[in-house]
Design an enzyme around this catalytic site. Sequence first.
Site, PDB file in Angstrom:
ATOM      1  N   ASN A 130       0.870  -1.177   0.000  1.00 52.90           N
ATOM      2  CA  ASN A 130       0.000   0.000   0.000  1.00 52.90           C
ATOM      3  C   ASN A 130       0.905   1.224   0.000  1.00 52.90           C
ATOM      4  OD1 ASN A 130      -1.743   2.097   0.487  1.00 52.90           O
ATOM      5  ND2 ASN A 130      -2.329   1.438   2.554  1.00 52.90           N
ATOM      6  N   TRP A 131       0.980   1.870  -1.156  1.00 54.59           N
ATOM      7  CA  TRP A 131       1.894   3.014  -1.276  1.00 54.59           C
ATOM      8  C   TRP A 131       1.370   4.268  -0.573  1.00 54.59           C
ATOM      9  CZ3 TRP A 131       3.829   2.961  -7.101  1.00 54.59           C
ATOM     10  CH2 TRP A 131       4.801   1.971  -7.226  1.00 54.59           C
ATOM     11  N   LYS A 132       0.099   4.260  -0.172  1.00 56.70           N
ATOM     12  CA  LYS A 132      -0.501   5.459   0.430  1.00 56.70           C
ATOM     13  C   LYS A 132      -0.259   6.662  -0.504  1.00 56.70           C
ATOM     14  CE  LYS A 132      -0.135   3.219   4.868  1.00 56.70           C
ATOM     15  NZ  LYS A 132      -0.073   3.294   6.309  1.00 56.70           N
TER      16      LYS A 132
ATOM     17  N   HIS B 278      -9.514   1.443   4.875  1.00 59.28           N
ATOM     18  CA  HIS B 278      -8.248   1.607   5.598  1.00 59.28           C
ATOM     19  C   HIS B 278      -8.475   2.524   6.804  1.00 59.28           C
ATOM     20  CE1 HIS B 278      -4.141   2.632   6.583  1.00 59.28           C
ATOM     21  NE2 HIS B 278      -3.783   1.562   5.907  1.00 59.28           N
TER      22      HIS B 278
ATOM     23  N   GLU C 259      -6.794   4.841   7.958  1.00 55.98           N
ATOM     24  CA  GLU C 259      -6.538   6.269   7.675  1.00 55.98           C
ATOM     25  C   GLU C 259      -7.749   6.899   7.016  1.00 55.98           C
ATOM     26  OE1 GLU C 259      -2.871   5.594   5.597  1.00 55.98           O
ATOM     27  OE2 GLU C 259      -1.926   5.013   7.490  1.00 55.98           O
TER      28      GLU C 259
ATOM     29  N   GLU D 135      -5.280  -4.757  10.542  1.00 61.63           N
ATOM     30  CA  GLU D 135      -4.265  -3.723  10.750  1.00 61.63           C
ATOM     31  C   GLU D 135      -4.536  -3.004  12.073  1.00 61.63           C
ATOM     32  OE1 GLU D 135      -2.365  -2.594   6.705  1.00 61.63           O
ATOM     33  OE2 GLU D 135      -3.923  -1.143   7.188  1.00 61.63           O
TER      34      GLU D 135
ATOM     35  N   GLY E 121       2.722   2.367  10.788  1.00 57.24           N
ATOM     36  CA  GLY E 121       3.677   3.460  10.630  1.00 57.24           C
ATOM     37  C   GLY E 121       4.386   3.834  11.924  1.00 57.24           C
TER      38      GLY E 121
ATOM     39  N   SER F 236       3.647  -2.123  10.138  1.00 56.09           N
ATOM     40  CA  SER F 236       5.110  -2.187  10.295  1.00 56.09           C
ATOM     41  C   SER F 236       5.698  -3.544   9.911  1.00 56.09           C
ATOM     42  CB  SER F 236       5.526  -1.797  11.716  1.00 56.09           C
ATOM     43  OG  SER F 236       5.087  -0.484  12.015  1.00 56.09           O
TER      44      SER F 236
ATOM     45  N   GLY G  70       2.874  -1.016   4.203  1.00 49.22           N
ATOM     46  CA  GLY G  70       2.948   0.403   3.870  1.00 49.22           C
ATOM     47  C   GLY G  70       4.387   0.812   3.579  1.00 49.22           C
ATOM     48  N   GLY G  71       5.043   1.373   4.567  1.00 51.03           N
ATOM     49  CA  GLY G  71       6.395   1.934   4.402  1.00 51.03           C
ATOM     50  C   GLY G  71       7.360   1.036   3.644  1.00 51.03           C
TER      51      GLY G  71
HETATM   52  P1  13P Z   1       3.112   0.453   7.612  1.00 52.06           P
HETATM   53  O1  13P Z   1       3.613  -0.829   7.007  1.00 52.06           O
HETATM   54  O2  13P Z   1       3.845   1.668   7.105  1.00 52.06           O
HETATM   55  O3  13P Z   1       3.051   0.357   9.109  1.00 52.06           O
HETATM   56  O4  13P Z   1       1.609   0.641   7.102  1.00 52.06           O
HETATM   57  C1  13P Z   1       0.717  -0.399   7.234  1.00 52.06           C
HETATM   58  C2  13P Z   1      -0.501  -0.048   6.485  1.00 52.06           C
HETATM   59  O5  13P Z   1      -1.264   0.813   6.902  1.00 52.06           O
HETATM   60  C3  13P Z   1      -0.760  -0.751   5.231  1.00 52.06           C
HETATM   61  O6  13P Z   1      -2.036  -0.496   4.761  1.00 52.06           O
END
Ligand code: 13P
Length: 252
Positions: free
Chosen positions: A9-11, A94, A96, A166, A172, A212, A233-234
């Site tokens: 997930n590149w956000k 998600h 967020e 999640e 993050g 993470s 994500g990251g």
């Molecule tokens: P991180 O891997 O950056 O913690 O993000 C997880 C995430 O929200 C994937 O959708």
Amino acid sequence: MKKFLIAGNWKMNKTSAEAAEFAEALKAKELPNAKDVCVLAPFTLIGGLGKAFEGTGIGFGAQNVHFEPSGAFTGEISVPMLKDLGVGYCIVGHSERREYFAETDKTVNLKLKALLQAGITPILCVGESLEIREQGGEQTFVAGQVIADFDGIGTEDAAKVVIAYEPIWAIGTGKTATPDQAEEMCAFIRGVISGIYDDATGDSMLILYGGSMKPSNAKELLEKPDINGGLIGGASLKADDLAAIAEAAASL
Ligand code: 13P
């Protein structure tokens, strides 16, 4: 054999040049399990990624969608528009989006139905906040999300949904859930699905862990029986890292 999906997930990250560079680097890895890997990109990058991944098996998709097929919804993107780009996957709900963009279980439910009708695989995100976990209410909370999000969805369609657990406190933050914590909740979610539908649907559902996940902790999470992959994500922003996580899944 356990099924896996390793989803990046590149956000809100990357320009088209950066995405093209990433795609070339990921393709160069020639992953043995490329068809179990996908990248969920910002809308502006989806078309380019689709072209770059053509013939590789690597999936691609979006991070959100509107539930109406068209109309006066300024700034939104519809399911037919995603279909047009050939996307295979779309994240829904998600944390967020739930936190910053007023996403509710009601809109999540409508989005799931619209995607399923179009044959796009939804990756449904659920997970509790730190406050809820500290009060010991995480299972009740997550079960409530799952029940509301699947409301009115039939068994055949439900089986096509991918769920990503999640925990918000692990996103993050660098603070990963322990493999046992992640396994416990993924197994619990599988049980909730079996309860709503049947054991076959629960047993076959892909349930991912997100929060993470990185090359250094992926294997111990992916080894757990009820964890079918990761929503990353990251660490998905670097082709080397996403490939290393995919390789960890392939080795199991
Ligand atoms: P991180 O891997 O950056 O913690 O993000 C997880 C995430 O929200 C994937 O959708």
